[in-house]
Motif scaffolding. Sequence first.
Motif, PDB file in Angstrom:
ATOM      1  N   SER A 192       0.579 -13.932  -0.503  1.00 42.97           N
ATOM      2  CA  SER A 192       1.247 -12.668  -0.777  1.00 42.97           C
ATOM      3  C   SER A 192       0.272 -11.657  -1.370  1.00 42.97           C
ATOM      4  N   TRP A 193      -0.592 -12.109  -2.266  1.00 44.14           N
ATOM      5  CA  TRP A 193      -1.591 -11.212  -2.848  1.00 44.14           C
ATOM      6  C   TRP A 193      -2.546 -10.679  -1.773  1.00 44.14           C
ATOM      7  N   LEU A 194      -2.960 -11.557  -0.870  1.00 43.91           N
ATOM      8  CA  LEU A 194      -3.859 -11.128   0.197  1.00 43.91           C
ATOM      9  C   LEU A 194      -3.169 -10.152   1.145  1.00 43.91           C
ATOM     10  N   ALA A 195      -1.875 -10.400   1.423  1.00 44.72           N
ATOM     11  CA  ALA A 195      -1.129  -9.481   2.285  1.00 44.72           C
ATOM     12  C   ALA A 195      -1.016  -8.110   1.635  1.00 44.72           C
ATOM     13  N   ARG A 196      -0.729  -8.103   0.340  1.00 46.83           N
ATOM     14  CA  ARG A 196      -0.640  -6.823  -0.362  1.00 46.83           C
ATOM     15  C   ARG A 196      -1.978  -6.097  -0.349  1.00 46.83           C
ATOM     16  N   ALA A 197      -3.055  -6.831  -0.597  1.00 49.85           N
ATOM     17  CA  ALA A 197      -4.377  -6.212  -0.616  1.00 49.85           C
ATOM     18  C   ALA A 197      -4.740  -5.647   0.755  1.00 49.85           C
ATOM     19  N   ALA A 198      -4.410  -6.396   1.808  1.00 55.03           N
ATOM     20  CA  ALA A 198      -4.717  -5.922   3.162  1.00 55.03           C
ATOM     21  C   ALA A 198      -3.914  -4.665   3.488  1.00 55.03           C
ATOM     22  N   LEU A 199      -2.634  -4.672   3.144  1.00 51.60           N
ATOM     23  CA  LEU A 199      -1.799  -3.493   3.394  1.00 51.60           C
ATOM     24  C   LEU A 199      -2.281  -2.299   2.579  1.00 51.60           C
ATOM     25  N   HIS A 200      -2.713  -2.556   1.360  1.00 53.90           N
ATOM     26  CA  HIS A 200      -3.239  -1.486   0.511  1.00 53.90           C
ATOM     27  C   HIS A 200      -4.469  -0.856   1.160  1.00 53.90           C
ATOM     28  N   ALA A 201      -5.360  -1.697   1.670  1.00 54.74           N
ATOM     29  CA  ALA A 201      -6.586  -1.188   2.290  1.00 54.74           C
ATOM     30  C   ALA A 201      -6.291  -0.418   3.576  1.00 54.74           C
ATOM     31  N   ILE A 202      -5.284  -0.869   4.328  1.00 52.78           N
ATOM     32  CA  ILE A 202      -4.968  -0.225   5.607  1.00 52.78           C
ATOM     33  C   ILE A 202      -4.271   1.115   5.400  1.00 52.78           C
ATOM     34  N   VAL A 203      -3.351   1.176   4.446  1.00 53.43           N
ATOM     35  CA  VAL A 203      -2.476   2.331   4.296  1.00 53.43           C
ATOM     36  C   VAL A 203      -3.053   3.388   3.350  1.00 53.43           C
ATOM     37  N   LEU A 204      -3.882   2.979   2.405  1.00 52.74           N
ATOM     38  CA  LEU A 204      -4.318   3.877   1.340  1.00 52.74           C
ATOM     39  C   LEU A 204      -5.012   5.138   1.848  1.00 52.74           C
ATOM     40  N   GLU A 205      -4.568   6.258   1.324  1.00 50.02           N
ATOM     41  CA  GLU A 205      -5.307   7.512   1.400  1.00 50.02           C
ATOM     42  C   GLU A 205      -5.754   7.794  -0.031  1.00 50.02           C
ATOM     43  N   PRO A 206      -7.031   7.562  -0.361  1.00 49.11           N
ATOM     44  CA  PRO A 206      -7.473   7.625  -1.765  1.00 49.11           C
ATOM     45  C   PRO A 206      -6.967   8.866  -2.497  1.00 49.11           C
ATOM     46  N   GLY A 207      -6.359   8.606  -3.661  1.00 50.16           N
ATOM     47  CA  GLY A 207      -5.850   9.678  -4.493  1.00 50.16           C
ATOM     48  C   GLY A 207      -4.491  10.214  -4.108  1.00 50.16           C
ATOM     49  N   VAL A 208      -3.886   9.674  -3.043  1.00 52.21           N
ATOM     50  CA  VAL A 208      -2.595  10.185  -2.558  1.00 52.21           C
ATOM     51  C   VAL A 208      -1.540   9.084  -2.663  1.00 52.21           C
ATOM     52  N   HIS A 209      -0.422   9.411  -3.301  1.00 56.13           N
ATOM     53  CA  HIS A 209       0.670   8.451  -3.473  1.00 56.13           C
ATOM     54  C   HIS A 209       1.672   8.652  -2.340  1.00 56.13           C
ATOM     55  N   THR A 210       1.468   7.977  -1.226  1.00 49.37           N
ATOM     56  CA  THR A 210       2.326   8.157  -0.057  1.00 49.37           C
ATOM     57  C   THR A 210       3.527   7.221  -0.095  1.00 49.37           C
ATOM     58  N   GLY A 211       4.554   7.579   0.658  1.00 56.37           N
ATOM     59  CA  GLY A 211       5.726   6.729   0.759  1.00 56.37           C
ATOM     60  C   GLY A 211       5.416   5.397   1.419  1.00 56.37           C
ATOM     61  N   LEU A 212       4.521   5.409   2.402  1.00 59.12           N
ATOM     62  CA  LEU A 212       4.167   4.168   3.082  1.00 59.12           C
ATOM     63  C   LEU A 212       3.411   3.229   2.151  1.00 59.12           C
ATOM     64  N   LEU A 213       2.515   3.781   1.325  1.00 55.31           N
ATOM     65  CA  LEU A 213       1.824   2.948   0.346  1.00 55.31           C
ATOM     66  C   LEU A 213       2.822   2.314  -0.605  1.00 55.31           C
ATOM     67  N   GLU A 214       3.776   3.103  -1.069  1.00 53.23           N
ATOM     68  CA  GLU A 214       4.800   2.592  -1.974  1.00 53.23           C
ATOM     69  C   GLU A 214       5.607   1.473  -1.312  1.00 53.23           C
ATOM     70  N   ALA A 215       5.955   1.661  -0.050  1.00 54.53           N
ATOM     71  CA  ALA A 215       6.745   0.643   0.648  1.00 54.53           C
ATOM     72  C   ALA A 215       5.963  -0.654   0.804  1.00 54.53           C
ATOM     73  N   THR A 216       4.691  -0.551   1.185  1.00 57.83           N
ATOM     74  CA  THR A 216       3.906  -1.765   1.416  1.00 57.83           C
ATOM     75  C   THR A 216       3.636  -2.520   0.121  1.00 57.83           C
ATOM     76  N   GLN A 217       3.481  -1.803  -0.982  1.00 59.06           N
ATOM     77  CA  GLN A 217       3.130  -2.450  -2.240  1.00 59.06           C
ATOM     78  C   GLN A 217       4.340  -2.853  -3.077  1.00 59.06           C
ATOM     79  N   ARG A 218       5.468  -2.190  -2.886  1.00 57.99           N
ATOM     80  CA  ARG A 218       6.616  -2.427  -3.764  1.00 57.99           C
ATOM     81  C   ARG A 218       7.829  -3.023  -3.053  1.00 57.99           C
TER      82      ARG A 218
END
Length: 388
Positions: A192-218
């Motif tokens: 689960s930790w690895l899945a979260r980390a992978a999703l974080h790396a794929i979705v992240l726009e540095p410095g931007v709190h997007t809805g997709l980032l929130e969904a993948t991490q939370r």
Amino acid sequence: MPLTLERPLPRAGPSLPQLDALRGVAILAVFVQHAGDRFLPLVRPAIEANAPSPLVPWILTVLHHAWWGVDLFFVLSGFSLGLSWLRSGGQTPREFLLRRAARILPAYWVALVVTLAFHRGVLDAPALPASLAAHLLVLQGYVSPGGIVIIGATWSLTTEACFYLLFPWLAPVILREGRRALWIGAALVVGSWLARAALHAIVLEPGVHTGLLEATQRRWIPSRLDQFVLGALAARAFVVLSRSARAAAIAPYALVACVPALVVAFRLEGLRYLEPGGGWPYALLSLVTAALVLSAVLCRGRALAIVAPRPLAFVGIVSYGVFLYHQLALGLSDLEPQSPPTWKNLAGTTSFALVASLIVGYASWVLVERPSMRWASPKRGESRPSPA
């Protein structure tokens, strides 16, 4: 074979008072988070002006992380279900899912009707039928047709429901005796930790709190499975450690140590969340939360009275109803909804909303939740079903 207790617990019965108290902590944290959505611009300058400057970022990070109540709820869910599984010696998927549906759905559906009654303007929205279907099927955490969100906090029920579908097949594997079960549980947590980390790396726009980032991490179950599994593994550990007087003696000190560890996890998560590689502090947060739950349930004697005072345990017992209605209460209690926040408005809004939520939460527990659980467990004869 499943683990067994030295002194078997009742096949079903009231939950540990520590669990009720922790549910109380969790729902109060969620309440603070949603009250703070409006009043943080008022509170933040006051903290910055009056608190010692080195402490300001730490105080603010705790306030910003009041949503930790959801993390605590998820770990408590895994613990409660795991302990119930061990108490009962196992359940069939049908029995388990029936009990879960009876616990969650009737009160939730009633809350949907009540909330819509206070927001009739949405009844004319073209997307309402699709949105209602998503809510009735507990999919509102993943889809929101027309952008209609009837009870905002209930996104977490979607994540819970996903775990419920997995649990009857996970429990016999990770709650059995032997090291193999522990290794499988650990592998699920790390996965689960690895899945979260992978999703974080794929979705992240540095410095931007997007809805997709929130969904993948939370919200998505692959990123949250660790907390449910850690809770279940903590229940397994409790079965073993509850036999140890030394564990009971150490538990209060471990519980106290978890508090600063949580604050550090909050701070790291807040600093790193919008940066590359920023998903890893969440693993620390999950581990410390599971350690806190295990430490609390191992407390005995005087420590138990401190950890689980009756008023806090009561809040935990009615926490599901409070969870379902507190945002409605906050909205209805806002004295000056269109004006800048004031201390008078803060005091009036939060006081009224909290009292109203507790009253309605108790009514939900007595009139809907407890009867629903008794209906789903006719042979168990519970005098007070567990709020798990």
